[in-house]
Design a protein around this motif. Structure first.
Motif, mmCIF file in Angstrom:
data_model
loop_
_atom_site.group_PDB
_atom_site.id
_atom_site.type_symbol
_atom_site.label_atom_id
_atom_site.label_comp_id
_atom_site.label_asym_id
_atom_site.label_seq_id
_atom_site.Cartn_x
_atom_site.Cartn_y
_atom_site.Cartn_z
ATOM 1 N N ALA A 12 0.837 -1.207 0.000
ATOM 2 C CA ALA A 12 0.000 0.000 0.000
ATOM 3 C C ALA A 12 0.866 1.249 0.000
ATOM 4 N N ALA A 13 1.933 1.213 0.798
ATOM 5 C CA ALA A 13 2.826 2.372 0.857
ATOM 6 C C ALA A 13 3.467 2.607 -0.513
ATOM 7 N N MET A 14 3.828 1.520 -1.159
ATOM 8 C CA MET A 14 4.440 1.600 -2.483
ATOM 9 C C MET A 14 3.468 2.220 -3.480
ATOM 10 N N THR A 15 2.221 1.776 -3.418
ATOM 11 C CA THR A 15 1.203 2.304 -4.334
ATOM 12 C C THR A 15 1.064 3.812 -4.130
ATOM 13 N N CYS A 16 1.058 4.235 -2.853
ATOM 14 C CA CYS A 16 0.948 5.663 -2.563
ATOM 15 C C CYS A 16 2.108 6.418 -3.192
ATOM 16 N N LEU A 17 3.318 5.871 -3.029
ATOM 17 C CA LEU A 17 4.496 6.533 -3.590
ATOM 18 C C LEU A 17 4.373 6.675 -5.093
ATOM 19 N N MET A 18 3.895 5.625 -5.724
ATOM 20 C CA MET A 18 3.812 5.653 -7.183
ATOM 21 C C MET A 18 2.752 6.640 -7.652
ATOM 22 N N LEU A 19 1.683 6.757 -6.872
ATOM 23 C CA LEU A 19 0.587 7.615 -7.318
ATOM 24 C C LEU A 19 0.809 9.073 -6.966
ATOM 25 N N SER A 20 1.612 9.343 -5.923
ATOM 26 C CA SER A 20 1.716 10.728 -5.495
ATOM 27 C C SER A 20 2.326 11.565 -6.612
ATOM 28 N N GLY A 21 1.821 12.761 -6.762
ATOM 29 C CA GLY A 21 2.315 13.608 -7.828
ATOM 30 C C GLY A 21 1.452 13.513 -9.079
ATOM 31 N N GLN A 22 0.688 12.444 -9.190
ATOM 32 C CA GLN A 22 -0.211 12.356 -10.335
ATOM 33 C C GLN A 22 -1.587 12.875 -9.941
ATOM 34 N N ALA A 23 -2.325 13.302 -10.931
ATOM 35 C CA ALA A 23 -3.680 13.780 -10.636
ATOM 36 C C ALA A 23 -4.540 12.587 -10.225
ATOM 37 N N MET A 24 -5.188 12.710 -9.078
ATOM 38 C CA MET A 24 -6.072 11.647 -8.634
ATOM 39 C C MET A 24 -7.399 12.250 -8.220
ATOM 40 N N ALA A 25 -8.447 11.606 -8.582
ATOM 41 C CA ALA A 25 -9.762 12.180 -8.326
ATOM 42 C C ALA A 25 -10.515 11.402 -7.254
ATOM 43 N N HIS A 26 -9.780 10.762 -6.355
ATOM 44 C CA HIS A 26 -10.483 10.062 -5.274
ATOM 45 C C HIS A 26 -9.748 10.286 -3.959
ATOM 46 N N GLY A 27 -10.249 9.677 -2.895
ATOM 47 C CA GLY A 27 -9.757 10.011 -1.566
ATOM 48 C C GLY A 27 -8.532 9.247 -1.113
ATOM 49 N N ASP A 28 -7.964 8.424 -1.931
ATOM 50 C CA ASP A 28 -6.895 7.537 -1.519
ATOM 51 C C ASP A 28 -5.545 8.225 -1.626
ATOM 52 N N VAL A 29 -5.300 9.201 -0.757
ATOM 53 C CA VAL A 29 -4.075 9.992 -0.864
ATOM 54 C C VAL A 29 -3.448 10.143 0.509
ATOM 55 N N THR A 30 -2.152 10.362 0.540
ATOM 56 C CA THR A 30 -1.481 10.674 1.787
ATOM 57 C C THR A 30 -1.038 12.124 1.741
ATOM 58 N N PRO A 31 -1.755 13.000 2.437
ATOM 59 C CA PRO A 31 -1.379 14.417 2.403
ATOM 60 C C PRO A 31 0.022 14.634 2.963
ATOM 61 N N GLN A 32 0.680 15.660 2.470
ATOM 62 C CA GLN A 32 2.046 15.961 2.873
ATOM 63 C C GLN A 32 2.063 16.870 4.095
ATOM 64 N N GLY A 33 2.955 16.576 5.038
ATOM 65 C CA GLY A 33 3.116 17.468 6.172
ATOM 66 C C GLY A 33 3.629 18.822 5.701
ATOM 67 N N VAL A 34 3.319 19.867 6.436
ATOM 68 C CA VAL A 34 3.691 21.203 6.000
ATOM 69 C C VAL A 34 4.449 21.930 7.110
ATOM 70 N N GLU A 35 5.604 22.488 6.757
ATOM 71 C CA GLU A 35 6.356 23.335 7.685
ATOM 72 C C GLU A 35 5.683 24.697 7.747
ATOM 73 N N THR A 36 5.312 25.153 8.941
ATOM 74 C CA THR A 36 4.607 26.435 8.966
ATOM 75 C C THR A 36 5.479 27.567 9.492
ATOM 76 N N GLY A 37 6.777 27.301 9.610
ATOM 77 C CA GLY A 37 7.755 28.352 9.842
ATOM 78 C C GLY A 37 7.403 29.373 10.903
ATOM 79 N N ASP A 38 7.376 30.636 10.505
ATOM 80 C CA ASP A 38 7.213 31.734 11.453
ATOM 81 C C ASP A 38 5.758 32.128 11.693
ATOM 82 N N LEU A 39 4.834 31.423 11.100
ATOM 83 C CA LEU A 39 3.427 31.800 11.307
ATOM 84 C C LEU A 39 3.063 31.730 12.786
ATOM 85 N N THR A 40 2.251 32.669 13.249
ATOM 86 C CA THR A 40 1.779 32.672 14.629
ATOM 87 C C THR A 40 1.119 31.330 14.949
ATOM 88 N N LYS A 41 1.545 30.704 16.048
ATOM 89 C CA LYS A 41 0.996 29.403 16.438
ATOM 90 C C LYS A 41 -0.425 29.575 16.991
#
Ligand code: HEC
Length: 147
Positions: A12-41
């Motif tokens: 499953a992890a492999m499938t996610c890796l292969m699919l990430s970056g491609q356009a996908m129109a369904h919910g089977d995605v692993t969102p990327q963590g985001v660095e929020t730097g200096d934004l007010t916590k």
């Protein structure tokens, strides 16, 4: 963990890796963590209004910068590149930059969209921080100029 289970998780992890970056129109995605730097916590509890809104806001420029990248990594595959919907999911620029728009935004990012057991949109707040999601909201608002 049984060996078979380990293998299927790896697959499953492999499938996610292969699919990430491609356009996908369904919910089977692993969102990327985001660095929020200096934004007010903002803490754990969800705010009711975008705390980074408006060009006079000290967080505005940073929020748009972070939101741009976070949006394009996590939302664009369904909601369209640069916040311009290609028709798969609603155009998020339509949400007004006010209390009502914020209320609906928060509802959707926390609850996702699930109908008859099918995930149309994952619960993005399970993966992205409140800071990252309000940064995304701020970026989307900045894109209303081009509507
Ligand atoms: C897998 C596809 C997918 C991804 C990824 C996705 N969404 Fe969605 N989103 C949808 C769909 C489909 C709907 C419409 C749901 C419905 O009306 O039932 C929606 C609806 C919404 C709405 C409500 C819009 C309206 O006008 O009703 C908001 C706000 C929203 N998404 C925000 C986001 C944000 C922010 C991200 C990224 C952090 C994101 N979505 C990622 C598919 C997605």
């Amino acid at each position: 963990m049984a060996k078979q289970k380990v293998l299927s998780v790896a697959a499953a992890a492999m499938t996610c890796l292969m699919l990430s970056g491609q356009a996908m129109a369904h919910g089977d995605v692993t969102p990327q963590g985001v660095e929020t730097g200096d934004l007010t916590k903002l803490g754990e509890e969800w705010l009711e209004e975008n705390p980074y809104r408006g060009k006079d806001n000290e967080n505005y420029a940073e929020a748009v910068r972070i939101g741009d990248s976070a949006y394009n990594q996590n939302c664009a595959r369904c909601h369209g590149l640069e916040a311009i919907s290609g028709g798969i999911a609603p155009d998020l620029r339509e949400l007004t930059p006010d209390y009502d728009g914020d209320e609906w935004f928060v509802y959707r990012v926390r609850n996702g969209a699930v109908r008859d057991g099918a995930v149309y949109m994952p619960k993005m707040a399970d993966y992205l921080s409140q800071e990252a999601l309000w940064a995304i909201r701020t970026y989307i608002e900045s894109r209303r100029d081009e509507m």
